[in-house]
Motif scaffolding. Structure first.
Motif, PDB file in Angstrom:
ATOM      1  N   VAL A   1       0.854  -1.181   0.000  1.00  0.00           N
ATOM      2  CA  VAL A   1       0.000   0.000   0.000  1.00  0.00           C
ATOM      3  C   VAL A   1       0.890   1.231   0.000  1.00  0.00           C
ATOM      4  CG1 VAL A   1      -1.880  -1.153   1.232  1.00  0.00           C
ATOM      5  CG2 VAL A   1      -0.151   0.110   2.532  1.00  0.00           C
ATOM      6  N   ARG A   2       0.351   2.330  -0.470  1.00  0.00           N
ATOM      7  CA  ARG A   2       1.058   3.608  -0.446  1.00  0.00           C
ATOM      8  C   ARG A   2       0.623   4.362   0.796  1.00  0.00           C
ATOM      9  NH1 ARG A   2       5.276   4.487  -3.534  1.00  0.00           N
ATOM     10  NH2 ARG A   2       4.695   6.643  -4.007  1.00  0.00           N
ATOM     11  N   ALA A   3       1.577   4.711   1.642  1.00  0.00           N
ATOM     12  CA  ALA A   3       1.275   5.360   2.915  1.00  0.00           C
ATOM     13  C   ALA A   3       2.122   6.616   3.064  1.00  0.00           C
ATOM     14  CB  ALA A   3       1.548   4.413   4.085  1.00  0.00           C
ATOM     15  N   ALA A   4       1.504   7.670   3.554  1.00  0.00           N
ATOM     16  CA  ALA A   4       2.189   8.950   3.716  1.00  0.00           C
ATOM     17  C   ALA A   4       2.524   9.210   5.185  1.00  0.00           C
ATOM     18  CB  ALA A   4       1.319  10.088   3.180  1.00  0.00           C
ATOM     19  N   PHE A   5       3.609   9.927   5.395  1.00  0.00           N
ATOM     20  CA  PHE A   5       3.940  10.449   6.717  1.00  0.00           C
ATOM     21  C   PHE A   5       4.386  11.897   6.552  1.00  0.00           C
ATOM     22  CE2 PHE A   5       7.947   8.815   5.124  1.00  0.00           C
ATOM     23  CZ  PHE A   5       8.914   9.711   5.573  1.00  0.00           C
ATOM     24  N   ALA A   6       4.322  12.643   7.633  1.00  0.00           N
ATOM     25  CA  ALA A   6       4.672  14.065   7.594  1.00  0.00           C
ATOM     26  C   ALA A   6       5.984  14.297   8.329  1.00  0.00           C
ATOM     27  CB  ALA A   6       3.554  14.896   8.222  1.00  0.00           C
ATOM     28  N   HIS A   7       6.715  15.325   7.919  1.00  0.00           N
ATOM     29  CA  HIS A   7       7.993  15.616   8.590  1.00  0.00           C
ATOM     30  C   HIS A   7       8.375  17.068   8.322  1.00  0.00           C
ATOM     31  CE1 HIS A   7      10.076  15.150   4.637  1.00  0.00           C
ATOM     32  NE2 HIS A   7       9.110  14.261   4.438  1.00  0.00           N
ATOM     33  N   ASN A   8       9.143  17.625   9.236  1.00  0.00           N
ATOM     34  CA  ASN A   8       9.582  19.019   9.079  1.00  0.00           C
ATOM     35  C   ASN A   8      11.069  19.205   9.373  1.00  0.00           C
ATOM     36  OD1 ASN A   8       9.745  18.798  11.826  1.00  0.00           O
ATOM     37  ND2 ASN A   8       8.433  20.564  12.299  1.00  0.00           N
ATOM     38  N   GLY A   9      11.829  18.122   9.293  1.00  0.00           N
ATOM     39  CA  GLY A   9      13.261  18.212   9.550  1.00  0.00           C
ATOM     40  C   GLY A   9      13.635  17.668  10.911  1.00  0.00           C
ATOM     41  N   THR A  10      12.897  18.044  11.940  1.00  0.00           N
ATOM     42  CA  THR A  10      13.203  17.569  13.283  1.00  0.00           C
ATOM     43  C   THR A  10      12.178  16.559  13.796  1.00  0.00           C
ATOM     44  OG1 THR A  10      11.992  19.410  14.306  1.00  0.00           O
ATOM     45  CG2 THR A  10      14.333  19.745  13.869  1.00  0.00           C
ATOM     46  N   THR A  11      10.963  16.649  13.290  1.00  0.00           N
ATOM     47  CA  THR A  11       9.874  15.803  13.774  1.00  0.00           C
ATOM     48  C   THR A  11       9.184  15.107  12.607  1.00  0.00           C
ATOM     49  OG1 THR A  11       9.466  17.273  15.656  1.00  0.00           O
ATOM     50  CG2 THR A  11       7.686  15.754  15.053  1.00  0.00           C
ATOM     51  N   ALA A  12       8.883  13.831  12.790  1.00  0.00           N
ATOM     52  CA  ALA A  12       8.113  13.076  11.814  1.00  0.00           C
ATOM     53  C   ALA A  12       6.814  12.617  12.471  1.00  0.00           C
ATOM     54  CB  ALA A  12       8.893  11.867  11.309  1.00  0.00           C
ATOM     55  N   VAL A  13       5.757  12.602  11.686  1.00  0.00           N
ATOM     56  CA  VAL A  13       4.447  12.183  12.173  1.00  0.00           C
ATOM     57  C   VAL A  13       4.000  10.981  11.363  1.00  0.00           C
ATOM     58  CG1 VAL A  13       2.057  12.861  12.585  1.00  0.00           C
ATOM     59  CG2 VAL A  13       3.882  14.565  12.803  1.00  0.00           C
ATOM     60  N   VAL A  14       3.834   9.863  12.042  1.00  0.00           N
ATOM     61  CA  VAL A  14       3.464   8.599  11.406  1.00  0.00           C
ATOM     62  C   VAL A  14       2.094   8.187  11.920  1.00  0.00           C
ATOM     63  CG1 VAL A  14       4.023   6.146  11.210  1.00  0.00           C
ATOM     64  CG2 VAL A  14       5.851   7.857  11.112  1.00  0.00           C
ATOM     65  N   GLU A  15       1.254   7.764  11.013  1.00  0.00           N
ATOM     66  CA  GLU A  15      -0.118   7.358  11.340  1.00  0.00           C
ATOM     67  C   GLU A  15      -0.236   5.856  11.103  1.00  0.00           C
ATOM     68  OE1 GLU A  15      -4.130   8.485   9.095  1.00  0.00           O
ATOM     69  OE2 GLU A  15      -3.039  10.251   9.813  1.00  0.00           O
ATOM     70  N   ALA A  16      -0.452   5.097  12.167  1.00  0.00           N
ATOM     71  CA  ALA A  16      -0.514   3.642  12.029  1.00  0.00           C
ATOM     72  C   ALA A  16      -1.573   3.213  11.032  1.00  0.00           C
ATOM     73  CB  ALA A  16      -0.770   3.000  13.388  1.00  0.00           C
ATOM     74  N   ALA A  17      -2.709   3.899  11.030  1.00  0.00           N
ATOM     75  CA  ALA A  17      -3.810   3.525  10.137  1.00  0.00           C
ATOM     76  C   ALA A  17      -3.431   3.657   8.665  1.00  0.00           C
ATOM     77  CB  ALA A  17      -5.040   4.374  10.440  1.00  0.00           C
ATOM     78  N   ALA A  18      -2.442   4.491   8.362  1.00  0.00           N
ATOM     79  CA  ALA A  18      -2.029   4.649   6.967  1.00  0.00           C
ATOM     80  C   ALA A  18      -1.469   3.349   6.417  1.00  0.00           C
ATOM     81  CB  ALA A  18      -0.991   5.763   6.845  1.00  0.00           C
ATOM     82  N   ALA A  19      -0.901   2.518   7.308  1.00  0.00           N
ATOM     83  CA  ALA A  19      -0.325   1.250   6.872  1.00  0.00           C
ATOM     84  C   ALA A  19      -1.237   0.069   7.159  1.00  0.00           C
ATOM     85  CB  ALA A  19       1.022   1.037   7.561  1.00  0.00           C
ATOM     86  N   CYS A  20      -1.873   0.066   8.337  1.00  0.00           N
ATOM     87  CA  CYS A  20      -2.636  -1.127   8.725  1.00  0.00           C
ATOM     88  C   CYS A  20      -4.060  -0.803   9.157  1.00  0.00           C
ATOM     89  CB  CYS A  20      -1.906  -1.899   9.826  1.00  0.00           C
ATOM     90  SG  CYS A  20      -1.878  -1.055  11.429  1.00  0.00           S
ATOM     91  N   GLY A  21      -4.604   0.301   8.666  1.00  0.00           N
ATOM     92  CA  GLY A  21      -5.949   0.689   9.041  1.00  0.00           C
ATOM     93  C   GLY A  21      -7.018  -0.173   8.406  1.00  0.00           C
ATOM     94  N   LEU A  22      -8.203  -0.123   8.973  1.00  0.00           N
ATOM     95  CA  LEU A  22      -9.339  -0.866   8.431  1.00  0.00           C
ATOM     96  C   LEU A  22      -9.608  -0.490   6.977  1.00  0.00           C
ATOM     97  CD1 LEU A  22     -11.683  -0.598  11.522  1.00  0.00           C
ATOM     98  CD2 LEU A  22     -10.823  -2.739  10.563  1.00  0.00           C
ATOM     99  N   SER A  23      -9.361   0.776   6.652  1.00  0.00           N
ATOM    100  CA  SER A  23      -9.602   1.231   5.279  1.00  0.00           C
ATOM    101  C   SER A  23      -8.602   0.655   4.290  1.00  0.00           C
ATOM    102  CB  SER A  23      -9.550   2.759   5.226  1.00  0.00           C
ATOM    103  OG  SER A  23      -8.263   3.240   5.575  1.00  0.00           O
ATOM    104  N   ARG A  24      -7.528   0.022   4.805  1.00  0.00           N
ATOM    105  CA  ARG A  24      -6.503  -0.553   3.941  1.00  0.00           C
ATOM    106  C   ARG A  24      -6.757  -2.023   3.610  1.00  0.00           C
ATOM    107  NH1 ARG A  24      -3.608   3.027   1.097  1.00  0.00           N
ATOM    108  NH2 ARG A  24      -2.371   4.441   2.356  1.00  0.00           N
TER     109      ARG A  24
END
Length: 383
Positions: free
Chosen positions: A75-98
């Protein structure tokens, strides 16, 4: 009259609009009545689905990578980052919608893709990783996530075990030597308002298993597997965190994050509000508008709108809520910090039409908000 300063900080209307789309619709309605309004958008989330989108709306960059989905398909999953901090969403990889074609897989769904997504986040060189959990399709105690980060989970014959919660009881050896060492070099924040333990009547399987498709027999298999897994992890790490609040989050991803990865748990909405600089944005505001699809008992227990209202109250700013429907009484609304609420059902009683026509109805509620809340003295509306 001075131009009003308004902060729009809604969560998504699940199944209808994203947080950004909710804010856009409310803003359009307000501007029809008060074109002079100074409106700022701060879409929010509580750590579950929409967390990466909220970070992106606050200026974080987004990167999309390919990881394993809950049943192993890419699956294609996105995460956010700004250089010092990354934001990962578990549902993006293993969510019910996936889940492929929406077919539930209570015993075999895995969190492996979450570990792979964490690896991609580590590649950015970040110093902090926020792991938002919620909406997962799996109940594997986070074992899959650890495997995605390099750990080996083997049976008594030194063979890899099967995926998901159904394979937990077969794990005889947990080898963490190949776990990517960078995960211990970052500040890993488990962003979750779920306070369930891993095991028991209030645990990951009992509470969340049914919504992932587990029947009575499968729940028993999952509970037994999680019990075995928790004992094995405690023996391997020296930390028994199965009873810790949040261990049951996302089918036990919280457990593995706390026990093995050294994560610290924090309320999802508080983490998000800090990330998007909410305190800075709200300090000069005249009004905050938050909301979600349903204002109900869950709202009172750490959901995004209640968190927004609490932060706004600290800054001395009134908060009102928009929602698809409202199931809270007046006392509960006031207790949660809402000066007024504007449910779509006040305009359209049919819930399906509220969902289908949410943007248009939110615009109309935006007009009412402008008329009723952006004058002195402000009037309230709760029905």
């Amino acid at each position: 009259m001075n131009s009003p300063r308004i902060v729009l900080a809604p969560d998504k209307f699940k199944g209808s609009l994203t947080a950004g789309e909710v804010a856009e619709a409310v803003a359009a309605g307000i501007r029809r009545v008060r074109p002079d309004a100074d409106i700022r958008w701060v879409p929010v989330a509580d750590g579950g689905e929409g967390t990466v989108d909220a970070a992106a709306a606050a200026g974080f960059d987004c990167t999309t990578v390919e990881v394993g989905g809950p049943t192993g398909e890419p699956v294609r999953a996105a995460f956010a980052h700004n250089g010092t901090t990354a934001v990962v969403e578990a549902a993006a990889a293993c969510g019910l919608s996936r889940l492929p074609h929406g077919v539930l897989a209570p015993l075999t769904a895995t969190s492996r893709g979450v570990g792979e997504l964490l690896l991609a986040a580590l590649d950015t060189g970040c110093r902090t990783v926020v792991l938002g959990v919620g909406g997962s399709a799996c109940t594997d105690g986070g074992a899959g996530m650890l495997a995605g980060l390099g750990a080996s989970l083997l049976d008594a014959d030194a063979r890899p075990v099967g995926p998901g919660g159904g394979g937990l009881a077969d794990i005889a050896y947990l080898d963490l030597h190949q776990l990517d060492p960078r995960i211990h070099e970052v500040d890993l924040v488990l962003a979750s308002d779920v306070d369930n333990p891993l095991l028991g009547a209030h645990g990951a399987a009992a509470i969340f298993g049914p919504q992932k498709g587990a029947g009575a027999g499968e729940l028993a298999v999952l509970e037994a597997g999680l019990t075995h897994w928790s004992r094995l992890v405690a023996q391997r790490t020296g930390f028994d965190v199965a009873d810790r609040p949040g261990a049951g989050a996302a089918g036990g991803i919280g457990f593995a994050a706390l026990a093995v990865l050294g994560a610290r748990r924090s309320g999802g909405i508080d983490v998000l509000l800090d990330l998007v600089g909410f305190d800075r944005v709200v300090k000069d505001a005249d009004l905050v508008v938050t909301g979600e699809g349903s204002l109900d008992e869950q709202t009172l227990h750490g959901k995004a709108p209640a968190g927004v209202a609490a932060r706004a109250a600290k800054a001395g700013v009134r908060t009102i809520a928009v929602a698809g429907r409202q199931l809270l009484d007046e006392a509960q609304l006031r207790g949660a910090g809402f000066a007024a609420s504007y449910p779509l059902t006040a305009l359209e009683p049919d819930l399906q039409r509220c969902q289908d026509e949410a943007a248009e109805l939110l615009q109309r509620q935006g007009e009412l908000i402008a008329r009723e809340q952006l004058t002195e003295p402000a009037a309230g509306r709760t029905s």
